[in-house]
Design a protein around this motif. Sequence first.
Motif, PDB file in Angstrom:
ATOM      1  N   PHE B  73       1.071  -1.725  -0.016  1.00 36.78           N
ATOM      2  CA  PHE B  73       0.124  -0.006   0.126  1.00 36.78           C
ATOM      3  C   PHE B  73       0.957   1.164  -0.393  1.00 36.78           C
ATOM      4  O   PHE B  73       0.846   1.969  -0.974  1.00 36.78           O
ATOM      5  CB  PHE B  73      -1.294  -0.163   1.209  1.00 36.78           C
ATOM      6  CG  PHE B  73      -1.576   1.179   1.542  1.00 36.78           C
ATOM      7  CD1 PHE B  73      -2.724   1.261   0.426  1.00 36.78           C
ATOM      8  CD2 PHE B  73      -1.584   1.790   2.582  1.00 36.78           C
ATOM      9  CE1 PHE B  73      -3.585   2.521   0.627  1.00 36.78           C
ATOM     10  CE2 PHE B  73      -2.569   3.255   2.065  1.00 36.78           C
ATOM     11  CZ  PHE B  73      -3.359   3.543   1.284  1.00 36.78           C
ATOM     12  N   MET B  74       1.856   1.134   0.852  1.00 37.76           N
ATOM     13  CA  MET B  74       2.721   3.096   1.323  1.00 37.76           C
ATOM     14  C   MET B  74       3.458   2.890  -0.026  1.00 37.76           C
ATOM     15  O   MET B  74       4.491   4.190  -0.324  1.00 37.76           O
ATOM     16  CB  MET B  74       3.456   2.244   2.245  1.00 37.76           C
ATOM     17  CG  MET B  74       2.588   2.549   3.371  1.00 37.76           C
ATOM     18  SD  MET B  74       4.062   3.075   4.413  1.00 37.76           S
ATOM     19  CE  MET B  74       4.249   0.867   4.957  1.00 37.76           C
ATOM     20  N   TRP B  76       3.101   1.234  -3.377  1.00 35.92           N
ATOM     21  CA  TRP B  76       1.605   2.248  -3.903  1.00 35.92           C
ATOM     22  C   TRP B  76       1.251   3.338  -4.420  1.00 35.92           C
ATOM     23  O   TRP B  76       1.285   4.371  -4.770  1.00 35.92           O
ATOM     24  CB  TRP B  76       0.605   1.202  -4.564  1.00 35.92           C
ATOM     25  CG  TRP B  76      -0.753   2.030  -4.698  1.00 35.92           C
ATOM     26  CD1 TRP B  76      -1.218   2.163  -6.683  1.00 35.92           C
ATOM     27  CD2 TRP B  76      -1.791   2.331  -4.447  1.00 35.92           C
ATOM     28  NE1 TRP B  76      -2.269   2.822  -7.044  1.00 35.92           N
ATOM     29  CE2 TRP B  76      -3.090   2.737  -5.516  1.00 35.92           C
ATOM     30  CE3 TRP B  76      -2.605   3.447  -3.518  1.00 35.92           C
ATOM     31  CZ2 TRP B  76      -3.717   3.324  -5.779  1.00 35.92           C
ATOM     32  CZ3 TRP B  76      -3.154   3.939  -3.283  1.00 35.92           C
ATOM     33  CH2 TRP B  76      -4.001   4.355  -4.400  1.00 35.92           C
ATOM     34  N   VAL B  77       0.789   4.889  -3.225  1.00 31.99           N
ATOM     35  CA  VAL B  77       0.885   5.332  -2.661  1.00 31.99           C
ATOM     36  C   VAL B  77       1.684   6.447  -2.786  1.00 31.99           C
ATOM     37  O   VAL B  77       1.675   7.130  -4.185  1.00 31.99           O
ATOM     38  CB  VAL B  77       0.796   6.033  -1.730  1.00 31.99           C
ATOM     39  CG1 VAL B  77       0.272   7.353  -0.942  1.00 31.99           C
ATOM     40  CG2 VAL B  77      -1.258   5.140  -1.137  1.00 31.99           C
ATOM     41  N   PHE B  78       3.345   5.965  -3.061  1.00 34.58           N
ATOM     42  CA  PHE B  78       4.305   6.887  -3.366  1.00 34.58           C
ATOM     43  C   PHE B  78       4.926   6.627  -3.903  1.00 34.58           C
ATOM     44  O   PHE B  78       5.406   7.332  -4.550  1.00 34.58           O
ATOM     45  CB  PHE B  78       5.387   6.836  -1.848  1.00 34.58           C
ATOM     46  CG  PHE B  78       4.953   7.436  -0.686  1.00 34.58           C
ATOM     47  CD1 PHE B  78       3.886   8.431  -1.060  1.00 34.58           C
ATOM     48  CD2 PHE B  78       5.937   7.299   0.086  1.00 34.58           C
ATOM     49  CE1 PHE B  78       3.643   9.193   0.217  1.00 34.58           C
ATOM     50  CE2 PHE B  78       5.333   7.821   1.785  1.00 34.58           C
ATOM     51  CZ  PHE B  78       4.744   8.951   1.474  1.00 34.58           C
ATOM     52  N   SER B  93      10.809   4.472  -1.224  1.00 37.49           N
ATOM     53  CA  SER B  93      11.684   4.993   0.787  1.00 37.49           C
ATOM     54  C   SER B  93      11.579   3.597   1.323  1.00 37.49           C
ATOM     55  O   SER B  93      11.383   3.592   1.909  1.00 37.49           O
ATOM     56  CB  SER B  93      12.661   5.973   0.344  1.00 37.49           C
ATOM     57  OG  SER B  93      11.045   6.592   1.104  1.00 37.49           O
ATOM     58  N   ILE B 100       6.037   1.078   9.499  1.00 36.86           N
ATOM     59  CA  ILE B 100       5.056   0.717   9.729  1.00 36.86           C
ATOM     60  C   ILE B 100       4.533  -1.051   9.053  1.00 36.86           C
ATOM     61  O   ILE B 100       3.412  -1.512   9.628  1.00 36.86           O
ATOM     62  CB  ILE B 100       4.078   1.775   8.631  1.00 36.86           C
ATOM     63  CG1 ILE B 100       4.181   2.647   9.488  1.00 36.86           C
ATOM     64  CG2 ILE B 100       2.284   0.847   8.386  1.00 36.86           C
ATOM     65  CD1 ILE B 100       3.759   4.454   8.862  1.00 36.86           C
TER      66      ILE B 100
END
Lengths: 470, 175
Positions: B73-74, B76-78, B93, B100
């Motif tokens: 998820f992170m 994909w978001v970033f 990164s 998390i």
Amino acid sequence: MSAPVSAIREPLITGGKTYHNITEDICGPTERTPTTAWVIAFIVAVAGLATYVFCVGWTIWVGIGSWNLNRTINWGWDITNFVWWVGIGHAGTLISAILLLFRQKWRTGVNRAAEAMTIFAVICAGQFPLIHMGRLWLGFFIFPYPNTRGPLWVNFNSPLLWDVFAISTYFTVSLLFWYTGLVPDFATVRDRAKGLRRKIYNSLSFGWTGSAKHWQRWESLSLVLAGLATPLVLSVHTIVSFDFATSVIPGWHTTIFPPYFVAGAIFSGFAMVQTLMVITRKVLHLEDYITVEHIDSMNKVILATGSIVGVAYLTELFIAWYSGYIYEQFAFYNRVMGPYFWSYIGMMSCNVISPQIFWSKKMRQSIFVTFVMSIFVNIGMWFERFVIIASTLARDYLPSSWSYYTPTWVEIGLFVGTLGLFSTLYLIFTRVAPVVAVAEVKSILKSAGDQYVGPEVARKHAEEAHHEAH
Amino acid sequence: MNQHKEVLYGLYDDEEVLLKAVRKAKSDHLDIMDVFSPFPVHGLDDALELTESRLHITGFIFGAIGTLTAFLFMTWVFTRDWPIIFGGKPYFSAPAFIPITFELTVLFASIGMVVTFYTICGMGPGVTNPTLDDRITDDKFCIAFDVTGAEAKQVDKLRAFLSSTGAGEVNAKEI
């Protein structure tokens, strides 16, 4: 036959208890009408809680301007209190999880109350980051939910956000762990009760029967949860320390912070457990379950972690000097000799010097000394966070923006208020739940009860053998 | 599942007596319905020949789901949904995602295991399971036999077994 670990090890349950005695002694207090002492304590606690509600209301109504924070010192009592409470919230899970993995039997006497204390301390801790946002009603912005602003996500690279995940995970897992341990004990209370009380405890006990298969799964669940909670408890204060360590403020930007914060958290957590245990065992007459042995063991942990913290303080000073970096050197000079020197003295004397008294076994086993020391440690650890936060911020890179900070009545009220919140929750807990893990204490009775093990019993066995030989 | 069962059960005062009785029942090929105790009795799992709990496997699966959920998820978001440069670091990164990812692994594993535990044990808020005796959660250890529709002779045999192995009380109950 569950063999004793060592014949000469001090027993953990005294008074020659039977299984039924254990049930009676621990469940009894929840079934009687509250004592006058409890009622008075509860009134005081609720007054504290009311103070808290009023000060939160005031902060929201008037705004954060009702606090004395300024452009230079933008974290004060709020974040100090947050870190202090989170630190206190480390002992419970440490006792129940790490000591379970290490098979430390003395954990069973204190784990229930310590875990409850953990949960309540984390509740208190969680208040401060929310209130200090100023606009409390937008607090949900910290969670990454699909929103109409893009969706614009939160910054997953920020330690402040890691904190959100760490604290909320820690709270949830501690709560699950605690409640799973409580279910069999709620069933015990249920089976002693009648009428409405039985209905309520039936609901709380989730329909527990004590079946062998359920116990097997319950033990498996407890063990895996302990395995998960162990790295978790270490991660939480590590991440809290990242809030400081990943910044570029001299005095905060140090790699020693994670282990130093974790040791400090365990230190302050055990101190708070001692404060509560000394009172609880006396008031609820649980001296046979929370024995001097338990208090002694916890004082050893306090001595060890206090000394680790002491080494960390000295290491910081040494590294600041050795680095040759003038800003770092100034930050530490300022801590010791600056405007907040008094909080540094408070920290050093309460956290490092005074716990050394526990090298003496006599002091470790003295209830009075334990209680006084636990208060000292609580104060010292509050000072530690204040030193790190306020005294560091007070002197930044630009002498023109140097500042000094004293809290307003609202900030003091918020802190005193969370003490009220904490006490209210703890007092309710002592009324509704068995404060010692009944089933777990029963399971160690034959390996740690004073009629089965201990120096007395060993001597008796030796004498019998001696007589037989003649 | 709501069929009524007739249960014959014996109450023992000590877990070591109980363990001996369970072992004897196994060697006599008696079909024990269940054993109840106020605390986990060590050695009872082996004596009853219970298979090892597979709950920890559930924990691993839920934990792995948590790991993947958080990390993917992170990422994909970033990298896809809204790339932002923070402090000159790359979009992807990974080291900054570790805290998390770890927290959600623990969270998913814990919640998943606890929910699974209560579900497979047939427990939950407000659930009432029939209990044989109120003292089982206090200081009694209980062996229960299902005697629904059993012949009187068979019931007598079980009753004799319970008394002879040290049960202080032998009762029958319909649950």
